[in-house]
Motif scaffolding. Sequence first.
Motif: not given
Length: 605
Positions: A432-436, A444-446, A459-463, A595-597
């Motif tokens: 949800g974070h990455a898609l938005v 900024a790019p994922v 518990l997880g994160y989106t960089m 998974i990578t960007g």
Amino acid sequence: MKIQKNSKKPLIYYYAVVIVIMMLANTFLLPMILKKEISPVDYGTFLKQIESGQVKKVEIQDNQIGFSALNEEGKEGLYITGRLEDPELVNRLYSANVTFERIIPKENSPLVDFLIYWILPMVIFTFLGQRFIGKIQGKMGGMGNAMTFGKSNVKVYVEAQTGKTFADVAGQDEAKEALQEIVDFLHNPQKYKEIGAKVPKGALLVGPPGTGKTLLAKAVAGESKVPFFSISGSEFVEMFVGMGAARVRDLFKQAQEKSPCIVFIDEIDTIGKSRNSGGLGGNDEREQTLNQLLTEMDGFDADKGVVILAATNRPETLDKALLRPGRFDRRVPVELPDLRGREDILKVHGKKVKLAEDIDFNAIARATSGASGADLANIINEGALRAVKFGRRYIVQSDLEEAVEVVIAGYQRKNAVISMKDKLTIAYHEIGHALVAAKQNHSAPVHKITIIPRTSGALGYTMQVEEGEKVLMTKEQALDKIATYMGGRAAEEIVFNTITSGASNDIEQATKIARAMVTRFGMSEKFGMMALETVNNQYLGGDASLIVSAETASKIDEEVLHIIKACHERATSILEENKEKLHDLAKYLLEKETITGEEFMTILA
């Protein structure tokens, strides 16, 4: 300036009392104790014990007879009896097989007795006492010895010991340029004197922790090739009144003796806090120390080659008298490094370790926006530790990338037990974070998405990693950031029709941005360009406090809530429009865990 006198008796007073007590005990108490161990008996009892064979050994003296004999319990004891005219005594002792001897007392001279019983105990006790007090002083930093109270405990480095130059400092080009004049003056003071210019007496290095303020001071000394005095502000302040001022005097006395030199006072805010008249007895130890520091800085001439450098990360708390011209003339900001600075710092620390040939420091620098020099040094070290852990002899790119995540989010919790239902929820939350973020124009790019828990509690994160350095944030970028933070909660609501505690940190970060937009950035239509908040301790977290009435504070809360709700609705709308991609990406992340960007964008496209 008055220095309060200590009303307590000096240590030597108690020392003398203990010596007298020990000598009296040695003279009177010890003989009494020993005397109680010898039992007196009459002469008849002595003869009966000889006949019964109880006597083992006899010492015959002029006026008395001492002997050892077995008592009724069969234990050996010491006895004494008076000596009578008994010609048959020797025969009795011989017949009973008793060991006996005649003791002829030797009379010691009064001088020998005085040396043995008085002087020798005093010497022994004095030696042991000094050893004991010396150890206590070592543990207490020398406070127990009145002769060392005024010493500054300053560390002096000569040129060979510092070994630091400007080449060892990266990412602080402006600070090095500002300090270069001081180095040039210490090398060539004559050209400044000819034109009538005076070098700054002191330079104040200000900036966040870990940006290299102490390293810069050592580099100035290394470039100048002069002695370097280093002391922390906390070392001036002691429990004894007046000791801080005495240490300041001692420090400047040593510096003038070794001029030209550099004196570096770290954490000067410890003694340099602004003076105030509030409270009783404002003339406390810290104020006395500050007054002495101000006096000493006025009392020496910078032309002699003594330069004062100081460092602090709380410049707003320093006394105005300390910052006026003639004392700390120059203020040198030592800020967090920019993109180029971070890359240079990584290269400097990378020279100390073995690296693979294809290391991309620029990628690591872009992923560490806001990191200090100390953080970047730690990343290089963590990468080296990881390389050793996996049996490699050099560091590869993946080691540094993992080190960035370790510094940001902590180590992986590979043994954490998480149910499949919770894993699925976490996967949808992160997607949800990455898609938005991907569907907005100012995000900024994922770079990476993971659902592996970390020791920091995540518990997880989106960089997300910016492609370049950004020093300004537009209103659109701020709103996109808030919407990205809302994406995790929105995904939970859409897919599971419920909400979890996993969005707690997202809510906190989104609220901070929204409040800053209203109170400090002037990005609210309701308040416009009105200052509603002031920042305290900008280098130590930047805590802010409102400067408005309670009624206005309530309106600020309403405006912040309005911004957050609008961003949440936008995130929900984006995910509803891309619901199919949300499911596909969440299932792929659940299977791969990380998974990578590039993988994310491939599936999304």
